[in-house]
Design a protein around this motif. Structure first.
Motif, PDB file in Angstrom:
ATOM      1  N   THR A 116      13.488-112.127 -69.998  1.00 56.76           N
ATOM      2  CA  THR A 116      14.454-111.991 -71.096  1.00 56.76           C
ATOM      3  C   THR A 116      14.450-110.566 -71.650  1.00 56.76           C
ATOM      4  OG1 THR A 116      14.186-114.326 -71.693  1.00 56.76           O
ATOM      5  CG2 THR A 116      15.106-112.857 -73.372  1.00 56.76           C
ATOM      6  N   LEU A 117      13.257-110.007 -71.807  1.00 54.68           N
ATOM      7  CA  LEU A 117      13.141-108.648 -72.337  1.00 54.68           C
ATOM      8  C   LEU A 117      13.783-107.632 -71.389  1.00 54.68           C
ATOM      9  CD1 LEU A 117      12.045-106.627 -74.435  1.00 54.68           C
ATOM     10  CD2 LEU A 117       9.911-106.591 -73.134  1.00 54.68           C
ATOM     11  N   LEU A 118      13.578-107.798 -70.101  1.00 54.35           N
ATOM     12  CA  LEU A 118      14.148-106.859 -69.132  1.00 54.35           C
ATOM     13  C   LEU A 118      15.669-106.920 -69.146  1.00 54.35           C
ATOM     14  CD1 LEU A 118      11.687-107.167 -66.097  1.00 54.35           C
ATOM     15  CD2 LEU A 118      11.701-105.505 -67.967  1.00 54.35           C
ATOM     16  N   ARG A 119      16.222-108.106 -69.364  1.00 49.58           N
ATOM     17  CA  ARG A 119      17.677-108.227 -69.495  1.00 49.58           C
ATOM     18  C   ARG A 119      18.165-107.501 -70.753  1.00 49.58           C
ATOM     19  NH1 ARG A 119      19.667-112.342 -66.099  1.00 49.58           N
ATOM     20  NH2 ARG A 119      17.997-113.612 -65.154  1.00 49.58           N
ATOM     21  N   GLN A 120      17.422-107.654 -71.851  1.00 50.12           N
ATOM     22  CA  GLN A 120      17.779-106.954 -73.086  1.00 50.12           C
ATOM     23  C   GLN A 120      17.673-105.435 -72.902  1.00 50.12           C
ATOM     24  OE1 GLN A 120      15.027-108.627 -75.906  1.00 50.12           O
ATOM     25  NE2 GLN A 120      16.195-110.509 -76.207  1.00 50.12           N
ATOM     26  N   ALA A 121      16.653-105.003 -72.175  1.00 56.25           N
ATOM     27  CA  ALA A 121      16.485-103.572 -71.905  1.00 56.25           C
ATOM     28  C   ALA A 121      17.681-103.026 -71.140  1.00 56.25           C
ATOM     29  CB  ALA A 121      15.196-103.330 -71.119  1.00 56.25           C
ATOM     30  N   LYS A 122      18.177-103.795 -70.218  1.00 63.60           N
ATOM     31  CA  LYS A 122      19.355-103.372 -69.447  1.00 63.60           C
ATOM     32  C   LYS A 122      20.573-103.253 -70.359  1.00 63.60           C
ATOM     33  CE  LYS A 122      22.008-104.436 -65.262  1.00 63.60           C
ATOM     34  NZ  LYS A 122      22.157-105.372 -64.123  1.00 63.60           N
ATOM     35  N   ASP A 123      20.733-104.217 -71.275  1.00 63.06           N
ATOM     36  CA  ASP A 123      21.856-104.172 -72.222  1.00 63.06           C
ATOM     37  C   ASP A 123      21.747-102.950 -73.142  1.00 63.06           C
ATOM     38  OD1 ASP A 123      22.890-106.506 -71.178  1.00 63.06           O
ATOM     39  OD2 ASP A 123      21.955-107.805 -72.687  1.00 63.06           O
ATOM     40  N   LEU A 124      20.516-102.559 -73.469  1.00 58.37           N
ATOM     41  CA  LEU A 124      20.288-101.412 -74.347  1.00 58.37           C
ATOM     42  C   LEU A 124      20.401-100.082 -73.608  1.00 58.37           C
ATOM     43  CD1 LEU A 124      17.272-102.764 -76.426  1.00 58.37           C
ATOM     44  CD2 LEU A 124      19.522-102.193 -77.340  1.00 58.37           C
ATOM     45  N   GLY A 125      20.537-100.138 -72.303  1.00 57.52           N
ATOM     46  CA  GLY A 125      20.653 -98.901 -71.524  1.00 57.52           C
ATOM     47  C   GLY A 125      19.333 -98.195 -71.302  1.00 57.52           C
ATOM     48  N   VAL A 126      18.208 -98.938 -71.367  1.00 56.10           N
ATOM     49  CA  VAL A 126      16.906 -98.325 -71.119  1.00 56.10           C
ATOM     50  C   VAL A 126      16.835 -97.898 -69.652  1.00 56.10           C
ATOM     51  CG1 VAL A 126      14.404 -98.659 -71.149  1.00 56.10           C
ATOM     52  CG2 VAL A 126      15.831 -99.741 -72.898  1.00 56.10           C
ATOM     53  N   PRO A 127      16.541 -96.632 -69.369  1.00 49.89           N
ATOM     54  CA  PRO A 127      16.489 -96.157 -67.983  1.00 49.89           C
ATOM     55  C   PRO A 127      15.520 -96.969 -67.129  1.00 49.89           C
ATOM     56  CG  PRO A 127      16.448 -94.299 -69.487  1.00 49.89           C
ATOM     57  CD  PRO A 127      16.305 -95.534 -70.330  1.00 49.89           C
ATOM     58  N   LYS A 128      15.891 -97.149 -65.870  1.00 54.52           N
ATOM     59  CA  LYS A 128      15.111 -97.965 -64.948  1.00 54.52           C
ATOM     60  C   LYS A 128      13.706 -97.424 -64.758  1.00 54.52           C
ATOM     61  CE  LYS A 128      15.308 -99.916 -60.262  1.00 54.52           C
ATOM     62  NZ  LYS A 128      16.080 -99.935 -58.991  1.00 54.52           N
ATOM     63  N   ASP A 129      13.561 -96.088 -64.720  1.00 50.32           N
ATOM     64  CA  ASP A 129      12.234 -95.518 -64.469  1.00 50.32           C
ATOM     65  C   ASP A 129      11.280 -95.787 -65.634  1.00 50.32           C
ATOM     66  OD1 ASP A 129      13.824 -93.776 -65.991  1.00 50.32           O
ATOM     67  OD2 ASP A 129      12.522 -92.080 -65.549  1.00 50.32           O
ATOM     68  N   ILE A 130      11.815 -95.873 -66.866  1.00 51.24           N
ATOM     69  CA  ILE A 130      10.962 -96.202 -68.012  1.00 51.24           C
ATOM     70  C   ILE A 130      10.455 -97.637 -67.897  1.00 51.24           C
ATOM     71  CG2 ILE A 130      10.959 -96.575 -70.516  1.00 51.24           C
ATOM     72  CD1 ILE A 130      12.712 -94.171 -70.844  1.00 51.24           C
ATOM     73  N   VAL A 131      11.345 -98.545 -67.488  1.00 48.35           N
ATOM     74  CA  VAL A 131      10.953 -99.948 -67.296  1.00 48.35           C
ATOM     75  C   VAL A 131       9.871-100.053 -66.231  1.00 48.35           C
ATOM     76  CG1 VAL A 131      11.745-102.208 -66.524  1.00 48.35           C
ATOM     77  CG2 VAL A 131      13.181-100.848 -68.056  1.00 48.35           C
ATOM     78  N   GLU A 132      10.101 -99.403 -65.085  1.00 50.30           N
ATOM     79  CA  GLU A 132       9.156 -99.500 -63.975  1.00 50.30           C
ATOM     80  C   GLU A 132       7.812 -98.864 -64.317  1.00 50.30           C
ATOM     81  OE1 GLU A 132      11.295 -97.664 -60.802  1.00 50.30           O
ATOM     82  OE2 GLU A 132      12.426 -99.473 -60.303  1.00 50.30           O
ATOM     83  N   ARG A 133       7.853 -97.753 -65.030  1.00 53.17           N
ATOM     84  CA  ARG A 133       6.614 -97.071 -65.386  1.00 53.17           C
ATOM     85  C   ARG A 133       5.759 -97.931 -66.321  1.00 53.17           C
ATOM     86  NH1 ARG A 133       8.716 -92.749 -66.236  1.00 53.17           N
ATOM     87  NH2 ARG A 133       9.073 -92.759 -68.475  1.00 53.17           N
TER      88      ARG A 133
END
Length: 637
Positions: free
Chosen positions: A439-456
């Motif tokens: 759920t959080l990762l979906r919200q991060a995508k909606d917020l435009g959080v860059p993919k590399d920040i998520v992966e890191r």
């Protein structure tokens, strides 16, 4: 020796690094077992004074110095102070694995990681440097950007590495960058480090006049300058846009030869604003207008007749003498600083031929008196001889708004990153098996959080050294009888307390006991909807189960609001957002969040309002502070 900078280092490092200082170095040795000391990165370490100072304070240190002659002195400085020098690790081996800091190493000596590289945006390439054999050694520079030909120059080729590569995923307590005009390249090579807000403090040399010189030198040599003319001011704008506050350290402080009282509080410094940096960029166009072959100097003939050497010649426009008077980064003389000319030059020590040219009073009337008496000096800095600012008031607002927006995004990205680590450590890093993380990762995508920040951050969650993040709330009594709620997410409660509480106290506020301020607030969800009218959003909000609706003040005075805050119970936050979307409203995900809403706003005078606003800004600059709420009227969420 730049003893004012020593005081800056002492202010920043003394409390945070002291627990890691072993008893043999007059330290407490009270650091938690297994904890790593804060990291200091010294780019342009030279003979190592600041690297040694930071290591002796108990910090871990990475010293970056590519010049062989300087490296010899750096290694001597380390050895003389009982510090081990550890070469830059092989790929995959992080500086923290070397045993640096916390008294690690043989004989109780701490380790300093020595990086014998040029910091550049491209790693692994050979970069040409020139280093003087005589004169001012500190002017060693990439491609000779800061050298004079009479310094008996030595040309060397050094391998490069990026700042992101050197630092890795570390948090940096203090980053020092002093590389003779090459600073913009260093900061570009650390884009990820700065975007992630993993650097708490920066000390850097700003050389806005360097590229103007390079523009003339390199084309004549058939090459291209490594730093463009607009790169230094753009570097500062980028740092401001990432949420940092920037101040100017005058030479009489930074380069003082008098040992400062290290226990005394730092003096007040002038703030460098985005608006003042824009004048640097305006200056560049102004200089170019008169830099072409055959162009005449803009200065009045009367001035040139009296002092051709200062006001004429082939380069009659130069920094900092001819920078815009509102350009704070160059420092124009004023009644406030009568003994200081442009560029913070000390007027009494200037030659008579440059006193008036540097906007100083003529202290030798027999040599520069006629020049000072000329009536044309009264209009220098006005319309006749200086350009209008090339950036309009609207452009300034856009820039400042962008800076705030970038800072807000960085805060959101940091918040999401911490939450990713928190949920991944609790339920695993696979979102298929961890519903909360998915759920959080979906919200991060909606917020435009860059993919590399998520992966890191997913990777950080699997690191055994990464601590658990937890939420902690502080309460404070603010100016004018206001209250503040300071909401933090941290992996180190001691660090957070040591940052938040002094910030509150130094601002003239008072840390409150738990519950003594909280009763004035209620926890709720705030949903911001854009591009609508009050009637439309009020009806929809009631359908979504809202408790209250408030307009967002428009940016332009006199204009109707088109954005509204919809307040809902915490448990209804997600469902209410979904309902508003289904009804066709545009939900602003960046501004929508769980908040502490004041029960009754407190009206204060202008002074208390400004102090409260400044305190909130200072708190939000702290990495562990997620959000700050107040009941100060006009600042209420």
């Amino acid at each position: 020796m730049e003893l004012g900078i020593v005081q800056i280092f002492h202010e920043v490092l003394s409390q945070r690094c002291a627990p890691f200082r072993p008893p043999a170095m007059a330290g407490t040795g009270a650091a938690p077992s297994g904890a790593l000391a804060p990291l200091v990165v010294d780019v342009g370490a030279n003979f190592g004074f600041f690297s040694v100072y930071a290591a002796m304070m108990g910090c871990r240190v990475v010293a970056v110095e590519p010049v062989p002659r300087f490296l010899a002195f750096l290694h001597w400085s380390l050895a003389a102070n009982g510090l081990r020098a550890v070469p830059f690790p092989i790929p995959g081996l992080h500086p923290s694995a070397t045993g640096g800091g916390n008294g690690g190493g043989g004989g109780g000596a701490s380790a300093v990681v020595v990086v014998e590289r040029v910091v550049s945006t491209v790693s692994g390439e050979n970069v040409t440097m020139t280093a003087p054999r005589r004169g001012v050694w500190g002017t060693a520079s990439v491609a000779g950007t800061a050298n004079n030909i009479d310094q008996d120059l030595e040309t060397i080729a050094v391998e490069s590495a990026g700042l992101d590569e050197i630092v890795g995923s570390e948090q940096v307590l203090l980053l020092k960058v002093d590389v003779e005009g090459y600073e913009p390249v260093v900061f570009r090579s650390g884009e990820q480090l700065l975007s992630d807000q993993r650097v708490e403090h920066i000390v850097l040399e700003y050389s806005p006049g360097m590229p103007e010189t390079l523009d003339q030198v390199f084309p004549a040599m058939g090459g291209k300058a490594p730093v463009g003319t607009e790169d230094p001011p753009k570097m500062l704008l980028d740092i401001l846009g990432k949420g940092y506050s920037v101040v100017h350290l005058p030479d009489n402080f930074a380069k003082s030869g008098f040992l400062p009282q290290l226990q005394d509080p730092l003096p007040e410094f002038q703030e460098v604003t985005a608006r003042s940096v824009l004048y640097d960029i305006a200056d560049l166009a102004w200089f170019r207008n008169f830099s072409g072959s055959g162009d005449s100097c803009p200065w009045p003939s009367e001035l040139r007749a009296v002092n051709e050497g200062a006001w004429g010649g082939s380069r009659c426009l130069r920094a900092p003498e001819d920078s815009h008077p509102k350009d704070e980064t160059r420092s124009w003389s004023s009644q406030r600083y009568p003994e200081t000319g442009v560029g913070n030059r000390a007027c009494p020590y200037l030659p008579a031929s440059m006193m008036v040219r540097s906007r100083c009073r003529c202290l030798k009337p027999d040599l520069c008196g006629r020049e000072e008496e000329l009536p044309v000096l009264g209009v220098l800095g006005g319309k006749t001889y200086y350009p209008r600012p090339l950036t309009s008031a609207k452009d300034y607002r856009v820039l400042i708004s962008k800076g705030k927006s970038d800072a807000k995004k960085a805060k959101i990205y940091g918040r999401v990153g911490k939450k990713i680590i928190q949920l991944a450590k609790a339920g695993g890093a696979d979102p298929v098996m961890n519903a909360a993380l998915d759920t959080l990762l979906r919200q991060a995508k909606d917020l435009g959080v860059p993919k590399d920040i998520v992966e890191r951050n997913l990777k950080r969650a699997t690191d055994s050294k990464q601590g658990d993040y937890q939420e902690v709330t502080y309460e404070a009594y603010g100016p004018g009888g206001t209250g503040l709620i300071i909401f933090c997410v941290t992996d180190n409660l001691n660090r957070t307390a040591s940052e938040v509480k002094p910030t509150v106290i130094k601002s003239g506020a008072k840390v409150a006991e738990p519950g003594s301020v909280m009763f004035n607030f209620s926890r709720c969800g705030m949903i911001v909807v854009d591009g609508t009218t009050e009637d439309a959003v009020f009806e929809a909000a009631m359908e979504a189960g809202a408790d209250d609706v408030e307009p967002v003040p428009p940016e332009e005075d006199g204009q109707p609001s088109t954005s509204y805050k919809v307040f809902v119970p915490v448990e209804a936050f997600a469902a209410a957002k979904a309902t508003l979307r289904q009804l066709g409203f545009s939900v602003n995900e960046e501004d929508s969040d769980l908040v502490y809403k004041a029960a009754a706003p407190v009206e204060v005078d202008d002074e208390a309002f400004s102090r409260c606003e400044a305190l909130m800004e200072k708190l939000l600059e702290l990495d562990d502070v997620d959000s700050v709420f107040t009941n100060c009227d006009g600042l209420v969420a």
